[in-house]
Design a protein around this motif. Structure first.
Motif, mmCIF file in Angstrom:
data_model
loop_
_atom_site.group_PDB
_atom_site.id
_atom_site.type_symbol
_atom_site.label_atom_id
_atom_site.label_comp_id
_atom_site.label_asym_id
_atom_site.label_seq_id
_atom_site.Cartn_x
_atom_site.Cartn_y
_atom_site.Cartn_z
ATOM 1 N N PRO A 135 9.059 25.379 2.305
ATOM 2 C CA PRO A 135 9.833 24.129 2.211
ATOM 3 C C PRO A 135 9.143 23.100 1.314
ATOM 4 N N ALA A 136 9.944 22.344 0.588
ATOM 5 C CA ALA A 136 9.415 21.384 -0.376
ATOM 6 C C ALA A 136 8.915 20.104 0.286
ATOM 7 N N MET A 137 9.628 19.603 1.291
ATOM 8 C CA MET A 137 9.263 18.311 1.875
ATOM 9 C C MET A 137 7.875 18.327 2.511
ATOM 10 N N PRO A 138 7.527 19.321 3.326
ATOM 11 C CA PRO A 138 6.161 19.318 3.865
ATOM 12 C C PRO A 138 5.094 19.372 2.767
ATOM 13 N N TRP A 139 5.380 20.116 1.701
ATOM 14 C CA TRP A 139 4.443 20.182 0.571
ATOM 15 C C TRP A 139 4.285 18.802 -0.051
ATOM 16 N N ALA A 140 5.409 18.122 -0.271
ATOM 17 C CA ALA A 140 5.368 16.782 -0.865
ATOM 18 C C ALA A 140 4.692 15.797 0.086
ATOM 19 N N PHE A 141 5.003 15.881 1.378
ATOM 20 C CA PHE A 141 4.405 14.968 2.352
ATOM 21 C C PHE A 141 2.908 15.207 2.504
ATOM 22 N N ALA A 142 2.463 16.437 2.336
ATOM 23 C CA ALA A 142 1.021 16.700 2.402
ATOM 24 C C ALA A 142 0.309 15.983 1.264
ATOM 25 N N ILE A 143 0.902 16.008 0.081
ATOM 26 C CA ILE A 143 0.321 15.295 -1.055
ATOM 27 C C ILE A 143 0.351 13.793 -0.791
ATOM 28 N N ASP A 185 0.831 -1.206 0.000
ATOM 29 C CA ASP A 185 0.000 0.000 0.000
ATOM 30 C C ASP A 185 0.866 1.257 0.000
ATOM 31 N N ALA A 186 1.953 1.218 0.768
ATOM 32 C CA ALA A 186 2.851 2.372 0.829
ATOM 33 C C ALA A 186 3.465 2.652 -0.534
ATOM 34 N N SER A 187 3.839 1.600 -1.222
ATOM 35 C CA SER A 187 4.420 1.768 -2.550
ATOM 36 C C SER A 187 3.390 2.356 -3.519
ATOM 37 N N ASP A 188 2.163 1.857 -3.460
ATOM 38 C CA ASP A 188 1.093 2.395 -4.316
ATOM 39 C C ASP A 188 0.847 3.874 -4.020
ATOM 40 N N ALA A 189 0.732 4.203 -2.749
ATOM 41 C CA ALA A 189 0.455 5.589 -2.361
ATOM 42 C C ALA A 189 1.627 6.498 -2.737
ATOM 43 N N ALA A 190 2.849 6.024 -2.531
ATOM 44 C CA ALA A 190 4.026 6.826 -2.873
ATOM 45 C C ALA A 190 4.100 7.081 -4.377
ATOM 46 N N GLN A 191 3.770 6.064 -5.174
ATOM 47 C CA GLN A 191 3.768 6.245 -6.628
ATOM 48 C C GLN A 191 2.744 7.289 -7.047
ATOM 49 N N GLU A 192 1.548 7.176 -6.487
ATOM 50 C CA GLU A 192 0.500 8.164 -6.804
ATOM 51 C C GLU A 192 0.928 9.560 -6.362
ATOM 52 N N ALA A 193 1.517 9.636 -5.165
ATOM 53 C CA ALA A 193 1.949 10.934 -4.635
ATOM 54 C C ALA A 193 3.020 11.553 -5.529
ATOM 55 N N LEU A 194 4.024 10.759 -5.907
ATOM 56 C CA LEU A 194 5.098 11.281 -6.767
ATOM 57 C C LEU A 194 4.556 11.726 -8.113
ATOM 58 N N GLN A 195 3.614 10.984 -8.644
ATOM 59 C CA GLN A 195 3.011 11.379 -9.912
ATOM 60 C C GLN A 195 2.336 12.742 -9.763
ATOM 61 N N LYS A 196 1.573 12.915 -8.689
ATOM 62 C CA LYS A 196 0.877 14.186 -8.480
ATOM 63 C C LYS A 196 1.862 15.317 -8.182
ATOM 64 N N ILE A 197 2.900 15.014 -7.406
ATOM 65 C CA ILE A 197 3.911 16.036 -7.091
ATOM 66 C C ILE A 197 4.556 16.539 -8.381
ATOM 67 N N LEU A 198 4.919 15.620 -9.246
ATOM 68 C CA LEU A 198 5.577 16.012 -10.490
ATOM 69 C C LEU A 198 4.612 16.693 -11.459
ATOM 70 N N GLU A 199 3.366 16.231 -11.484
ATOM 71 C CA GLU A 199 2.365 16.870 -12.342
ATOM 72 C C GLU A 199 2.048 18.284 -11.871
ATOM 73 N N ARG A 200 2.051 18.481 -10.559
ATOM 74 C CA ARG A 200 1.668 19.774 -9.979
ATOM 75 C C ARG A 200 2.875 20.613 -9.573
ATOM 76 N N ALA A 201 4.017 20.330 -10.111
ATOM 77 C CA ALA A 201 5.229 21.066 -9.741
ATOM 78 C C ALA A 201 5.061 22.569 -9.939
ATOM 79 N N SER A 202 4.302 22.964 -10.940
ATOM 80 C CA SER A 202 4.115 24.402 -11.182
ATOM 81 C C SER A 202 3.333 25.074 -10.053
ATOM 82 N N ASP A 203 2.634 24.282 -9.232
ATOM 83 C CA ASP A 203 1.905 24.838 -8.086
ATOM 84 C C ASP A 203 2.795 25.046 -6.864
#
Length: 175
Positions: free
Chosen positions: A71-79, A47-65
């Motif tokens: 700080p970047a890490m709290p933003w990424a961890f929130a996603i 489940d962690a791997s699935d969630a991390a993959q989805e999160a990374l996809q969204k982080i990279l898709e929404r990088a312009s936001d």
């Protein structure tokens, strides 16, 4: 300076500005921490791997936001936390998460609240584990049957709580 040595905030700011050459460097810098964070919330590697993959996809898709002044890490961890919560909700809706009979009798909202409380408790315990032994003992003694009193103890507890909040912010962007 090589890209892999750059600070994640610098890399995210470059990605947010449209520099696609740092795409893989951002992925490499965020993958392990995001996966560890998801594992701490979900307690399941798959489940962690699935969630991390989805999160990374969204982080990279929404990088312009991404707001480069924060700080970047709290933003990424929130996603990532949102993806973990979404995964848990999906499993609850499909009744994939089966616990004891009492839990099944609870309304879905109560079970979700229980999951959220458990996740917060797990995050607090993980943060406590990073504190010094003295800080841990101070915070634990607060809940002892005969908790110490006095100005010295209150000041120790205040400082230990401040360090706990700082650790929670560093690890999860909460506190």
């Amino acid at each position: 300076m090589p890209e892999h040595d750059e600070d994640i905030e610098v890399l995210m700011a470059r990605l947010a500005d449209g520099d696609r050459s740092v795409f893989s460097a951002v992925f490499k810098r965020l993958w392990e921490p995001t996966q560890r964070f998801c594992r701490s919330l979900l307690k399941n590697d798959a489940d962690a791997s699935d969630a991390a993959q989805e999160a990374l996809q969204k982080i990279l898709e929404r990088a312009s936001d991404y707001d480069a002044t924060r700080p970047a890490m709290p933003w990424a961890f929130a996603i990532a936390a949102w993806e973990c919560r979404t995964l848990q909700r999906k499993r609850l809706r499909r009744r994939e998460v089966v616990s004891d009979e009492a839990a099944e009798e609870q309304p879905v909202e109560d079970r979700e609240e229980a999951f959220v409380k458990r996740d917060l408790a797990d995050a607090a315990l993980a943060a406590m584990g990073e504190l010094s032994e003295a800080d841990q003992q101070t915070l634990l003694s607060t809940f002892a049957e005969e908790a110490p009193s006095g100005a010295t103890f209150r000041k120790r507890r205040e400082r230990a709580l401040a360090r706990l909040r700082k650790t929670l912010r560093r690890l999860y962007g909460i506190g």
